[in-house]
Design an enzyme around this catalytic site. Structure first.
Site, PDB file in Angstrom:
ATOM      1  N   GLY A  45      -1.336  -5.140  -0.338  1.00  0.00           N
ATOM      2  CA  GLY A  45      -1.440  -3.711  -0.072  1.00  0.00           C
ATOM      3  C   GLY A  45      -0.209  -2.983  -0.559  1.00  0.00           C
ATOM      4  CD  GLN A  50       4.975  -0.586   0.360  1.00  0.00           C
ATOM      5  OE1 GLN A  50       3.751  -0.537   0.467  1.00  0.00           O
ATOM      6  NE2 GLN A  50       5.637  -1.735   0.377  1.00  0.00           N
ATOM      7  CB  CYS A 103       7.154  -5.265   3.820  1.00  0.00           C
ATOM      8  SG  CYS A 103       7.025  -3.565   3.232  1.00  0.00           S
ATOM      9  CG  LEU A 104       4.705  -5.839  -2.017  1.00  0.00           C
ATOM     10  CD1 LEU A 104       3.737  -5.083  -2.915  1.00  0.00           C
ATOM     11  CD2 LEU A 104       5.029  -7.206  -2.596  1.00  0.00           C
ATOM     12  CG  HIS A 145       2.014  -3.855   6.498  1.00  0.00           C
ATOM     13  ND1 HIS A 145       2.957  -4.793   6.849  1.00  0.00           N
ATOM     14  CD2 HIS A 145       2.531  -3.203   5.414  1.00  0.00           C
ATOM     15  CE1 HIS A 145       3.998  -4.699   6.029  1.00  0.00           C
ATOM     16  NE2 HIS A 145       3.760  -3.750   5.141  1.00  0.00           N
ATOM     17  CD  GLU A 146      -0.008  -1.605   2.812  1.00  0.00           C
ATOM     18  OE1 GLU A 146       0.747  -0.670   2.458  1.00  0.00           O
ATOM     19  OE2 GLU A 146       0.320  -2.794   2.747  1.00  0.00           O
ATOM     20  CG  HIS A 149       4.216   1.117   4.335  1.00  0.00           C
ATOM     21  ND1 HIS A 149       5.583   1.075   4.241  1.00  0.00           N
ATOM     22  CD2 HIS A 149       3.782  -0.152   4.088  1.00  0.00           C
ATOM     23  CE1 HIS A 149       5.973  -0.173   3.955  1.00  0.00           C
ATOM     24  NE2 HIS A 149       4.890  -0.938   3.864  1.00  0.00           N
TER      25      HIS A 149
HETATM   26 ZN    ZN Z   1       4.861  -2.947   3.543  1.00  0.00          ZN
END
Ligand code: ZN
Length: 191
Positions: A45, A50, A103-104, A145-146, A149
């Site tokens: 995701g 991000q 997380c990226l 999670h997304e 964000h």
């Molecule tokens: Zn993340």
């Protein structure tokens, strides 16, 4: 186009996203670029914050995963993957699951996080139509999670206290590095 992923410490990760008002060609291109970026980074995701935009748009693809999940639209259709969720909101969150999350934007840290087991999502898709689905397992986890964000919330905020303490030093270093890098770029642009 593969976009740069903002790292922990970048202020945009803490910004609340503004709603997307219309599905323009620019929004379609943004979604395509976000999907390409997510795949290139081997993520499941990616949220607009991000890639540096505080907007309510996120992309998700859990299809290649071997971790269990289910999800189908209100009409009983299989969910299209990758998912593009515009202005998404959650309802009917039930149950609890705990699982490893990363997380990226915070690549050095993984931790077990508690989430709802099942959630219902209502969002706008790229055609401007309403997409509603109920999902469980990994997909429910990815969605939560997304959507966090999009509200400037990170998974580290949901760690238990002991884990948070154990990664505090790492986070501080990461933040410092990111801020130093941002400052360097600013100076470079001026010069
Ligand atoms: Zn993340």
């Amino acid at each position: 186009m593969i976009l740069e992923i903002c790292q922990y410490g970048h202020p945009v990760l803490r910004e609340k996203g503004v709603p997307v008002e219309a599905i323009t060609p620019e929004i379609r291109q943004l979604a395509a670029d976000m999907i390409e970026t997510m795949y290139a980074a081997n993520g499941v995701g990616l949220a607009a914050q991000q890639i540096g935009l505080a907007m309510r748009i996120t992309v998700i693809d859990v299809a290649p995963s071997e971790i269990a999940w289910t999800g189908e639209t209100t009409e009983g259709r299989a969910l299209p993957m990758p998912l593009v969720l515009i202005n998404p909101r959650l309802s009917d969150t039930t149950g609890e699951q705990a699982g490893e999350e990363g997380c990226l934007s915070i690549p050095a840290i993984n931790a077990e996080i508690k989430r709802a087991e099942q959630v219902t999502v209502t969002a706008t898709d790229l055609e401007g139509a309403t997409l509603q689905f109920t999902c469980t397992g990994l997909l429910a986890r990815a969605v939560q999670h997304e959507l966090d964000h999009l509200n400037g919330v990170l998974f580290i905020d949901r760690m238990d206290a002991a884990t948070r303490v154990s990664v505090a030093g790492k986070l501080k270093r990461m933040q410092k590095e990111t801020l130093a890098e941002l400052k360097k770029r600013k100076t470079a642009l001026k010069g």
